[in-house]
Design a protein around this motif. Structure first.
Motif, PDB file in Angstrom:
ATOM      1  N   GLU A 192     -14.141   3.549   2.024  1.00  0.00           N
ATOM      2  CA  GLU A 192     -13.128   4.567   1.766  1.00  0.00           C
ATOM      3  C   GLU A 192     -13.796   5.912   1.477  1.00  0.00           C
ATOM      4  OE1 GLU A 192      -9.223   5.465  -1.053  1.00  0.00           O
ATOM      5  OE2 GLU A 192     -10.478   3.729  -1.513  1.00  0.00           O
TER       6      GLU A 192
ATOM      7  N   LEU B 155     -12.636   3.692  -5.690  1.00  0.00           N
ATOM      8  CA  LEU B 155     -12.727   3.605  -4.243  1.00  0.00           C
ATOM      9  C   LEU B 155     -14.028   2.958  -3.835  1.00  0.00           C
ATOM     10  CD1 LEU B 155     -14.362   6.477  -2.827  1.00  0.00           C
ATOM     11  CD2 LEU B 155     -12.580   7.316  -4.303  1.00  0.00           C
TER      12      LEU B 155
ATOM     13  N   SER C 246       0.834  -1.196   0.000  1.00  0.00           N
ATOM     14  CA  SER C 246       0.000   0.000   0.000  1.00  0.00           C
ATOM     15  C   SER C 246       0.871   1.249   0.000  1.00  0.00           C
ATOM     16  CB  SER C 246      -0.939   0.027   1.212  1.00  0.00           C
ATOM     17  OG  SER C 246      -0.218   0.290   2.408  1.00  0.00           O
TER      18      SER C 246
ATOM     19  N   LEU D 105      -8.368   1.617   7.787  1.00  0.00           N
ATOM     20  CA  LEU D 105      -9.443   2.341   7.108  1.00  0.00           C
ATOM     21  C   LEU D 105     -10.352   3.026   8.126  1.00  0.00           C
ATOM     22  CD1 LEU D 105     -10.575   3.010   4.307  1.00  0.00           C
ATOM     23  CD2 LEU D 105     -11.882   0.911   4.406  1.00  0.00           C
TER      24      LEU D 105
ATOM     25  N   ARG E  26      -7.546   9.867  -2.304  1.00  0.00           N
ATOM     26  CA  ARG E  26      -7.644   8.461  -1.914  1.00  0.00           C
ATOM     27  C   ARG E  26      -6.970   8.307  -0.563  1.00  0.00           C
ATOM     28  NH1 ARG E  26      -8.821   4.562  -5.993  1.00  0.00           N
ATOM     29  NH2 ARG E  26      -9.015   3.228  -4.151  1.00  0.00           N
TER      30      ARG E  26
ATOM     31  N   CYS F 192      -3.807   3.805   2.564  1.00  0.00           N
ATOM     32  CA  CYS F 192      -3.926   2.412   3.014  1.00  0.00           C
ATOM     33  C   CYS F 192      -4.743   1.567   2.043  1.00  0.00           C
ATOM     34  CB  CYS F 192      -4.518   2.347   4.422  1.00  0.00           C
ATOM     35  SG  CYS F 192      -6.223   2.949   4.581  1.00  0.00           S
ATOM     36  N   GLN F 193      -5.503   2.213   1.175  1.00  0.00           N
ATOM     37  CA  GLN F 193      -6.355   1.504   0.221  1.00  0.00           C
ATOM     38  C   GLN F 193      -5.807   1.504  -1.198  1.00  0.00           C
ATOM     39  OE1 GLN F 193      -9.209  -0.221   1.419  1.00  0.00           O
ATOM     40  NE2 GLN F 193      -7.940   0.301   3.189  1.00  0.00           N
TER      41      GLN F 193
END
Length: 107
Positions: free
Chosen positions: A68, A64, A23, A44, A84, A87-88
Motif C-alpha cells: 500500500e 499500512l 472496504s 491494490l 490510505r 481498498c485496504q
C-alpha cells in the motif's frame, strides 16, 4: 453495524451503513459515492481509491503495509500522513463511524 462517512472536497458528507469487513472502496462503489474511481477493482494496483482518513478514525485501523505504501507513491492528489487506499481500509466490527475525506482528484 459500522458506518463510513464520506466527506467530499466541498464539505458535503454522506454516511453509509456497511457490514463489518467491507472496504471503504467497496462501500463507495456500492453507494455511488463520487470521487472514488476504483479502476483496478480493489487489487491494490491503481491508487484511484485514495482517501484521507480522519485523524480520529486513524487509530482504529491497522498500519499500512509495504505494498500500500508503494502504491500511494503514485496518487494523483496530494499525499498526506493520513492517506490510505480505500481498498485496504476495512470497516472494523462494532458500531463506529469511520470518516474518510475524498481527494479533489483521483486521476
Amino acid at each position: 453495524m459500522p458506518q463510513i462517512r464520506f466527506v467530499q472536497p466541498s464539505g458535503a458528507a454522506e454516511v453509509v451503513d456497511v457490514p463489518a469487513g467491507t472496504s471503504v472502496m467497496l462501500a463507495a462503489i456500492r453507494n455511488g459515492v463520487r470521487g472514488i474511481e476504483a479502476e483496478c477493482g480493489g487489487c491494490l494496483d491503481c491508487a484511484t481509491c485514495h482517501v484521507y482518513v480522519d485523524e480520529a478514525s486513524l487509530a482504529a485501523l491497522p498500519p499500512l503495509g509495504d505494498q500500500e505504501e508503494a502504491v500511494l507513491a503514485a496518487v494523483a492528489a496530494e499525499r498526506r500522513p493520513t492517506s490510505r487506499l480505500g481498498c485496504q481500509v476495512i470497516a472494523p466490527a462494532g458500531t463506529m463511524t469511520l470518516t474518510v475525506h475524498v481527494p479533489e482528484r483521483q486521476l
